[in-house]
Design an enzyme around this catalytic site. Sequence first.
Site, short mmCIF file in Angstrom:
data_model
loop_
_atom_site.label_atom_id
_atom_site.label_comp_id
_atom_site.label_asym_id
_atom_site.label_seq_id
_atom_site.Cartn_x
_atom_site.Cartn_y
_atom_site.Cartn_z
N HIS A 180 0.87 -1.18 0.00
CA HIS A 180 0.00 0.00 0.00
C HIS A 180 0.91 1.24 0.00
CE1 HIS A 180 -2.82 2.91 1.83
NE2 HIS A 180 -3.79 2.09 1.46
N ASP A 192 2.90 -4.73 8.06
CA ASP A 192 1.68 -3.94 7.91
C ASP A 192 0.51 -4.92 8.02
OD1 ASP A 192 -0.60 -2.83 6.87
OD2 ASP A 192 0.33 -2.04 5.05
N GLN A 234 -4.68 -5.46 6.73
CA GLN A 234 -5.67 -6.38 6.16
C GLN A 234 -5.71 -7.73 6.88
OE1 GLN A 234 -7.94 -5.57 4.04
NE2 GLN A 234 -7.14 -3.54 3.60
N LYS A 251 -10.44 -1.27 10.36
CA LYS A 251 -10.56 -2.44 9.49
C LYS A 251 -10.86 -3.69 10.30
CE LYS A 251 -7.33 -0.52 6.14
NZ LYS A 251 -8.09 -0.09 4.97
N CYS A 271 -4.66 2.39 -3.76
CA CYS A 271 -3.42 2.89 -3.14
C CYS A 271 -2.26 1.92 -3.35
CB CYS A 271 -3.60 3.18 -1.65
SG CYS A 271 -4.73 4.49 -1.33
N1 PMP Z 1 -1.84 -0.91 4.46
C1 PMP Z 1 -2.82 -1.61 3.88
C2 PMP Z 1 -2.51 -2.99 3.34
C3 PMP Z 1 -4.11 -1.09 3.83
O1 PMP Z 1 -5.10 -1.79 3.27
C4 PMP Z 1 -4.36 0.20 4.37
C5 PMP Z 1 -5.74 0.82 4.29
N2 PMP Z 1 -6.31 0.78 3.03
C6 PMP Z 1 -3.30 0.88 4.95
C7 PMP Z 1 -2.07 0.30 4.98
C8 PMP Z 1 -3.49 2.23 5.57
O2 PMP Z 1 -4.30 2.13 6.68
P1 PMP Z 1 -4.91 3.43 7.39
O3 PMP Z 1 -5.49 4.26 6.29
O4 PMP Z 1 -5.92 2.88 8.30
O5 PMP Z 1 -3.82 4.14 8.05
#
Ligand code: PMP
Length: 411
Positions: A127, A204, A207, A230, A368
Amino acid sequence: MTTATAIDIEKIRAKFPILHQNVNGKRLIYFDNAATNQKPQEVIDALTNYYQGYNANIHRGIHTLAEKATKAFEKTRDSMQKFINAKHVEEIIFTRGVTESINLVASSYGRAFLKEGDEVIISGMEHHSNIVPWQLICEEKKANLKVIPVSEIGDIDLEEYRKLLSRKTKIVAVNHASNSLGTINPIKKIIQLAHEVDAVVLIDGAQAAAHLDIDVQNLDCDFYCISSHKMYGPTGVGILYGKKSILEKMPPYMGGGEMIKEVTFAKTTYNDIPYKFEAGTPNISDVIALNAAILFINNLGKDQIAEHENELLEYAVEKLSAIPKLKLIGTAKNKVAVQSFIVDGIHPFDIGQMLDARGIAVRTGHHCTQPLMERLGIEGTIRASFSVYNTKSEVDELADGLMRIVNIMKG
Ligand code: PMP
């Protein structure tokens, strides 16, 4: 509406008030769970109970409300420690979410320990929030960012990863599960290999937290990042787990109240972990409500949740595969319940809009993960991601909607 799994879907759905509404005249079908999932009543209640009953600033107050709020806030830290099996409770730092957790590590650890010529390794399916913070710190420290290639179906290339590792590698940062493809990465192996060259590893877990068992001691990761929103919790809060010995040697990320022991104009001494990294008034209400989300998951059991979601994923793959011109994107063997796809000749945004008109919420675009989309030679995908409250009949409606869209566009 009911499925054959052990969990009682109707009972679960009854806990989610948002699901019981019509969108564009149709019953809402929410398949955008990888972006954020919905909140059960107990999470919503925890928020209102706090504001109605004991809103107060924490840690410094000695009055009753402040003590009650502090206790509830710290209870979430205890629950999170157990949730990820951290050895010490002070290894749990509250942040705004995964994005802030990664930025904290990149800024604090990266600024303190990266040197010119050092290397940071990420994967090709990260991401943006696990790419850009590393680019920023690599640029500042004249370090180099290396990328583990990803296969056509969405697996990390472990052989290439081995080749990238060297004594120059100082940090490895990869996701536990991919938000675009659903791939569950072999993080235990990735961590073990990184440790052989004395690199630290950040995972990270955005997910993963709602779907997979997380045991940071067994994984032996150095950092693990989670977003509450999430995992059925409120937005604007998350955690950074870090090994105590590492957090203790890291400099503060932000300065302000709470993170200090003593301040004079000549010198400031810093508080112990975790408070050293929690400057200012934190997001008290959302941290407190996150505890309700943890309890929600624990009460259902991750195994049960995963069993139900995997069944939905399998069913969705079968149904979507039968749609002409539809190509599944992300077909690795080990996956969380996320399925991306494209339809030949129809832009993902158009599909997203036409599904929305039918009350079906999916995500469209690059999610993203622009470098991953480039690697796969596509602009973006349509992504359906499943949660514990979704049903097979909702998947039927998605497949039915897509079939109609394909037929309309053909005509
Ligand atoms: N890493 C991954 C794999 C994600 O799916 C997301 C959220 N789409 C993020 C990081 C960022 O998370 P947050 O916007 O909650 O900070």
